[in-house]
Design an enzyme around this catalytic site. Structure first.
Site, mmCIF file in Angstrom:
data_model
loop_
_atom_site.group_PDB
_atom_site.id
_atom_site.type_symbol
_atom_site.label_atom_id
_atom_site.label_comp_id
_atom_site.label_asym_id
_atom_site.label_seq_id
_atom_site.Cartn_x
_atom_site.Cartn_y
_atom_site.Cartn_z
ATOM 1 N N CYS A 1 -0.784 4.192 -9.980
ATOM 2 C CA CYS A 1 -1.680 3.257 -9.284
ATOM 3 C C CYS A 1 -3.159 3.600 -9.387
ATOM 4 C CB CYS A 1 -1.283 3.171 -7.812
ATOM 5 S SG CYS A 1 0.269 2.317 -7.575
ATOM 6 N N ASN B 1 -7.697 1.479 -3.065
ATOM 7 C CA ASN B 1 -7.413 2.513 -4.061
ATOM 8 C C ASN B 1 -8.691 3.081 -4.667
ATOM 9 O OD1 ASN B 1 -4.708 2.618 -3.648
ATOM 10 N ND2 ASN B 1 -4.130 1.464 -5.464
ATOM 11 N N LEU C 1 -9.238 14.717 0.869
ATOM 12 C CA LEU C 1 -10.339 15.596 0.464
ATOM 13 C C LEU C 1 -9.778 16.910 -0.057
ATOM 14 C CD1 LEU C 1 -13.213 15.204 3.115
ATOM 15 C CD2 LEU C 1 -13.147 14.373 0.760
ATOM 16 N N ARG D 1 3.951 9.244 -14.644
ATOM 17 C CA ARG D 1 2.907 8.370 -15.193
ATOM 18 C C ARG D 1 1.521 8.964 -14.934
ATOM 19 N NH1 ARG D 1 4.243 2.792 -12.450
ATOM 20 N NH2 ARG D 1 4.897 4.237 -10.832
ATOM 21 N N PHE E 1 0.834 -1.201 0.000
ATOM 22 C CA PHE E 1 0.000 0.000 0.000
ATOM 23 C C PHE E 1 0.869 1.250 0.000
ATOM 24 C CE2 PHE E 1 -2.239 -3.455 2.116
ATOM 25 C CZ PHE E 1 -3.443 -3.468 1.436
ATOM 26 N N LEU E 2 2.079 1.123 -0.538
ATOM 27 C CA LEU E 2 3.013 2.241 -0.360
ATOM 28 C C LEU E 2 2.680 3.440 -1.248
ATOM 29 C CD1 LEU E 2 5.347 2.327 -2.837
ATOM 30 C CD2 LEU E 2 6.122 0.321 -1.601
ATOM 31 N N ARG E 3 2.868 4.603 -0.649
ATOM 32 C CA ARG E 3 2.679 5.858 -1.377
ATOM 33 C C ARG E 3 4.037 6.338 -1.853
ATOM 34 N NH1 ARG E 3 1.077 9.099 3.665
ATOM 35 N NH2 ARG E 3 2.642 7.628 4.414
ATOM 36 N N GLU E 4 4.098 6.836 -3.084
ATOM 37 C CA GLU E 4 5.353 7.424 -3.551
ATOM 38 C C GLU E 4 5.653 8.638 -2.684
ATOM 39 O OE1 GLU E 4 5.759 7.809 -7.740
ATOM 40 O OE2 GLU E 4 4.738 5.911 -8.100
ATOM 41 N N LYS F 1 -6.601 -4.537 -1.873
ATOM 42 C CA LYS F 1 -5.770 -3.532 -2.535
ATOM 43 C C LYS F 1 -6.581 -2.640 -3.473
ATOM 44 C CE LYS F 1 -2.556 -1.123 -4.029
ATOM 45 N NZ LYS F 1 -1.223 -1.253 -4.504
HETATM 46 C C1 UDX Z 1 -1.522 5.446 -4.060
HETATM 47 C C2 UDX Z 1 -2.089 4.941 -2.718
HETATM 48 O O1 UDX Z 1 -2.180 6.019 -1.792
HETATM 49 C C3 UDX Z 1 -1.217 3.834 -2.162
HETATM 50 O O2 UDX Z 1 -1.746 3.337 -0.949
HETATM 51 C C4 UDX Z 1 -1.147 2.722 -3.211
HETATM 52 O O3 UDX Z 1 -0.384 1.657 -2.771
HETATM 53 C C5 UDX Z 1 -0.595 3.277 -4.508
HETATM 54 O O4 UDX Z 1 -1.413 4.363 -4.959
HETATM 55 P P1 UDX Z 1 0.429 7.100 -4.793
HETATM 56 O O5 UDX Z 1 0.142 6.713 -6.211
HETATM 57 O O6 UDX Z 1 1.842 7.231 -4.337
HETATM 58 O O7 UDX Z 1 -0.267 6.055 -3.807
HETATM 59 O O8 UDX Z 1 -0.268 8.506 -4.592
HETATM 60 P P2 UDX Z 1 -1.241 9.196 -3.535
HETATM 61 O O9 UDX Z 1 -0.474 9.910 -2.509
HETATM 62 O O10 UDX Z 1 -2.277 8.260 -3.086
HETATM 63 O O11 UDX Z 1 -1.882 10.296 -4.492
HETATM 64 C C6 UDX Z 1 -2.565 9.894 -5.691
HETATM 65 C C7 UDX Z 1 -3.013 11.070 -6.465
HETATM 66 O O12 UDX Z 1 -4.133 11.680 -5.843
HETATM 67 C C8 UDX Z 1 -1.976 12.175 -6.655
HETATM 68 O O13 UDX Z 1 -2.025 12.612 -8.002
HETATM 69 C C9 UDX Z 1 -2.446 13.268 -5.711
HETATM 70 O O14 UDX Z 1 -2.080 14.528 -6.147
HETATM 71 C C10 UDX Z 1 -3.948 13.072 -5.754
HETATM 72 N N1 UDX Z 1 -4.648 13.557 -4.553
HETATM 73 C C11 UDX Z 1 -4.382 12.998 -3.342
HETATM 74 C C12 UDX Z 1 -5.608 14.561 -4.660
HETATM 75 O O15 UDX Z 1 -5.874 15.083 -5.755
HETATM 76 N N2 UDX Z 1 -6.256 14.978 -3.527
HETATM 77 C C13 UDX Z 1 -6.020 14.435 -2.304
HETATM 78 O O16 UDX Z 1 -6.666 14.870 -1.340
HETATM 79 C C14 UDX Z 1 -5.042 13.426 -2.202
#
Ligand code: UDX
Length: 437
Positions: free
Chosen positions: A259, A207, A249, A328, A144-147, A203
């Site tokens: 992802c 997401n 939010l 991506r 579940f890792l976030r970048e 998973k």
């Molecule tokens: C995500 C999930 O959080 C993670 O648990 C999973 O394993 C992989 O996909 P990640 O892709 O690193 O992780 O990004 P995340 O931090 O979740 O943000 C996703 C996208 O949503 C980004 O483009 C971010 O800008 C956007 N976002 C996030 C919003 O537009 N608003 C928010 O409130 C939060």
């Protein structure tokens, strides 16, 4: 323990280094020689805070190779290859299938194969037969890792999910993975054991929920735009309800990355295959709202400038989120490309994302109208408008007075609602937020 990690992309490379940090001897295996060469030298092939340091710190316990037979020396094998989106939206299983096929000849009786890749429900059951034939056990342990927080999320996850086969083999698999993750479990990390299908669904459900939350607030942002409401205050107010929660939010130009977009599309495609596509029709709406956000920025600019054609527009942000060089499905880059296609001269700035973006811009045939730079001040020089598309701290901390002095027209579109609107307005800017002005 001796561990192999098949697939050294974002997930696998961080996982390999994190397993070494836990004290294991790890072999990372990947088909890409350039990536392996870089990792073997202790150089991270992508930007991820803390990853370089982790590689260097654990170099004595980490080896990287392109040779799959190296897995024969290890007893636990993680599969962390990518599952990119196919043309029809479904997950492309080529790499997962290839990894299992390549691994099987090197498995010994009693070995554990741990799938980490995000896969369509039913995959573990299908692959289990191949692994079992070799006398090994397959389990699924989604990540579940976030970048930007990948190292933290691997070593201090919110929870561990184990998808295991039924019966005593499932207990054996659980015991072995508990040994691998002993240090993480010692920190009282919740660990949930379930069947394959549930683990696979956890998973994509997680997401999908996060994507839905973002598209929900972005829908509210569009309503706020036509009613004069402020979506940030709305999010704060509903977020205090602990059943809702304030995180995820933040309204803006929507989600991107490797992802969220592909996982919701893959989930819809899988549900359709299973004959229950209709039940996930809301995820198509989630996807549509998300894509509308990108068009919305072009619409706002057109309102402000009359026409974007022939205008010079600066875009701050290329990577899909701050502290990452991942482009991506990046909303920021998508918007820059749309503006360039509409006839604007676009200069996109990003501290990290500018490097990988250059090649993509050339491939798209847009290098005449879209240039990339790491210098966000240079990008606004002579621009008629600025779009803030990725909320890097360096952009948020910028002095609007200085920026005002560099631009020909003072229009700022805050695509992430991350600027202090008051100080930008005080510097003479016409400020347009996303669902707030
Ligand atoms: C995500 C999930 O959080 C993670 O648990 C999973 O394993 C992989 O996909 P990640 O892709 O690193 O992780 O990004 P995340 O931090 O979740 O943000 C996703 C996208 O949503 C980004 O483009 C971010 O800008 C956007 N976002 C996030 C919003 O537009 N608003 C928010 O409130 C939060």
């Amino acid at each position: 323990m001796k561990i192999s990690v098949v697939g050294c992309g974002y997930l696998g490379a961080v996982h390999a280094a994190s397993m070494a940090e836990l004290g294991h001897e790890v072999i990372g295996i990947d088909i890409d020689p350039a990536r392996i060469e870089s990792l073997q030298q202790g150089i991270a092939p992508f930007h991820e805070p803390g990853f370089d340091a982790l590689l260097k710190k654990n170099a004595s316990r980490l080896t990287f190779t392109t040779d799959m037979s190296a897995a024969a020396d290890t007893r636990v094998h993680f599969v962390a290859v990518g599952t990119p989106q196919s043309a029809d939206g479904s997950a492309d299983m080529t790499y997962v299938n290839g990894a299992i096929k390549g691994l099987v000849p090197h498995l010994l009786k009693g070995d554990l194969v741990v799938g980490k890749s995000t896969v369509p429900v039913g995959t573990a059951e299908r692959l289990s037969a191949h692994v079992t034939q070799a006398g090994a056990i397959l389990m699924w342990n989604p990540e579940f890792l976030r970048e930007g927080f990948a190292v933290h999320d691997t070593l201090r996850p919110d929870r561990l999910v184990y998808g295991v086969p039924e019966g005593t083999v499932g207990d054996t698999a659980t015991a072995v993975l508990d040994e691998v993750y002993a240090d993480i479990l010692a920190k009282e990390t919740p660990r949930l054991v379930m069947n394959f299908a549930t683990a696979e669904l956890v998973k994509v459900a997680a997401n999908s929920f996060l994507a839905t939350k973002i598209s929900f607030i972005n829908a509210m942002a569009e309503i706020a735009d036509v009613t004069g409401a402020n979506v940030t205050q709305l999010a704060d107010a509903i977020g205090y309800d602990t059943r809702i929660g304030r995180r995820f939010l933040n309204a803006g130009i929507g989600f991107g990355g490797g992802c969220l977009p592909k996982d919701i599309r893959g989930f819809v495609a899988r549900a359709e295959e299973l004959g229950v596509g209709e039940v996930l029709s809301f995820l198509k709406a989630v996807d549509d709202i998300n894509i509308r956000r990108r068009t919305r920025v072009v619409d706002v600019l057109t309102e402000e400038l009359g026409n974007v054609e022939g205008k010079t527009i600066a875009v701050w942000g290329i990577s899909f989120k701050p502290d990452s060089d991942d482009i991506r499905d990046s909303p920021a880059l998508d918007i820059a490309e749309s503006l360039a296609r509409a006839g604007a001269t676009v200069v996109s700035a990003d501290p990290e994302g500018w490097k990988p973006a250059q090649a993509r811009v050339e491939r798209a045939g847009l290098s005449m109208s879209l240039t990339t730079t790491s210098d966000h001040r240079a990008a606004v020089q002579g621009a008629s408008a600025l779009v803030v598309a990725t909320e890097w701290k360096v952009f948020q901390d910028e002095d609007p007075e200085i920026i005002a002095g560099l631009m020909t027209q003072k229009v700022v579109v805050d695509g992430r609602n991350c600027l202090n609107s008051g100080s930008w307005k005080a510097a003479g800017f016409h400020y347009r937020g996303m669902g707030r002005n």
